[in-house]
Design a protein around this motif. Structure first.
Motif, short mmCIF file in Angstrom:
data_model
loop_
_atom_site.label_atom_id
_atom_site.label_comp_id
_atom_site.label_asym_id
_atom_site.label_seq_id
_atom_site.Cartn_x
_atom_site.Cartn_y
_atom_site.Cartn_z
N LEU A 198 8.39 7.22 4.55
CA LEU A 198 9.29 7.51 3.44
C LEU A 198 9.77 8.95 3.39
O LEU A 198 10.83 9.23 2.83
N LEU A 202 4.49 3.75 3.02
CA LEU A 202 4.56 2.55 2.20
C LEU A 202 4.48 1.36 3.15
O LEU A 202 5.22 1.30 4.14
N ALA A 209 4.71 10.38 4.14
CA ALA A 209 4.36 9.51 3.02
C ALA A 209 4.59 8.08 3.45
O ALA A 209 5.64 7.75 4.01
N THR A 233 0.85 -1.18 0.00
CA THR A 233 0.00 0.00 0.00
C THR A 233 0.89 1.24 0.00
O THR A 233 1.85 1.33 0.78
N ALA A 234 0.58 2.20 -0.87
CA ALA A 234 1.30 3.47 -0.94
C ALA A 234 0.31 4.60 -0.72
O ALA A 234 -0.76 4.62 -1.32
#
Length: 217
Positions: A194, A168, A166, A133-134
């Motif tokens: 990230l 990930l 952000a 999932t991003a």
């Protein structure tokens, strides 16, 4: 001369037509392999083992104390997946996870979500899936190093931080069909920050358990 030219042109057209038909058949076959097959979605609870670096908290008076941030988080969330072809699934998911730590019930709350993609393989009695999932998320961290009174007085050893990042989250799991359109899901993931590394960012392996409902061809 004209007749010869016309015959050559006709022959060329006839030779190209089978190739065109073959190309169209291949494209149609690829489209069938990637056609939409249905959806699956539901809710999951999670726990695991998560933590961050030890934190040094300094009071307004200059006194410093160190606290460790680690333990078992607890949270809830959900996901939906749309199935394309035999293996590909695309969708979205989101979760909230809270870790309580320290003597005075300090807590870090992390929320994240985004777009997911995974591949699934049918193993007979269960299905194995791997993906990621991003997206993005935020974390609030309230650290308490002294008792908090039930009053309106400001506390000396309290730290509050909030920031976004952000996200990930690679994951893997198993789906076990349980009658018709119901699946029991077990999943493990690891959340990564990230864009905004912080000493108090809480991460670690999280284990999920829940139910997924849906329909597929």
């Amino acid at each position: 001369m004209k007749k010869t030219l016309l015959l050559a042109l006709a022959a060329a057209c006839l030779s190209v037509c089978p190739a065109c038909a073959s190309g169209r058949a291949g494209a149609e076959d690829s489209a069938r392999k990637m056609q939409y097959r249905g959806f699956i979605g539901g809710m999951m609870l999670h726990t695991g083992y998560a933590g961050s670096s030890d934190l040094t908290i300094t009071s307004p008076g200059g006194e410093s104390r160190i606290i460790g941030v680690r333990g078992a988080p607890f949270g809830i969330g959900g996901a939906i997946r749309f199935m394309f072809g035999e293996h590909l699934r695309i969708g979205s998911e989101g979760y909230v996870s809270t870790l309580h730590y320290g003597k005075y019930s300090s807590h870090a709350k992390t929320g994240w979500g985004g777009l997911l993609a995974d591949c699934v393989w049918d193993l007979g009695k269960c299905r194995l899936f791997v993906g990621g999932t991003a997206g993005g998320g935020s974390q609030t961290n309230t650290t308490l190093l002294s008792p908090v009174g039930d009053d309106y007085a400001a506390e000396e050893f309290v730290s509050y931080r909030k920031y976004g990042f952000a996200a990930l989250a690679p994951f893997a799991g198993v789906e076990i069909p349980f009658g018709g359109k119901v699946n029991v899901v077990v999943k493990i993931d690891y959340l990564l920050n990230l864009s905004n590394p912080q000493d108090d960012f809480v991460t670690g392996p999280r284990l999920y358990l829940g139910f997924m409902f849906g329909h597929s061809d």
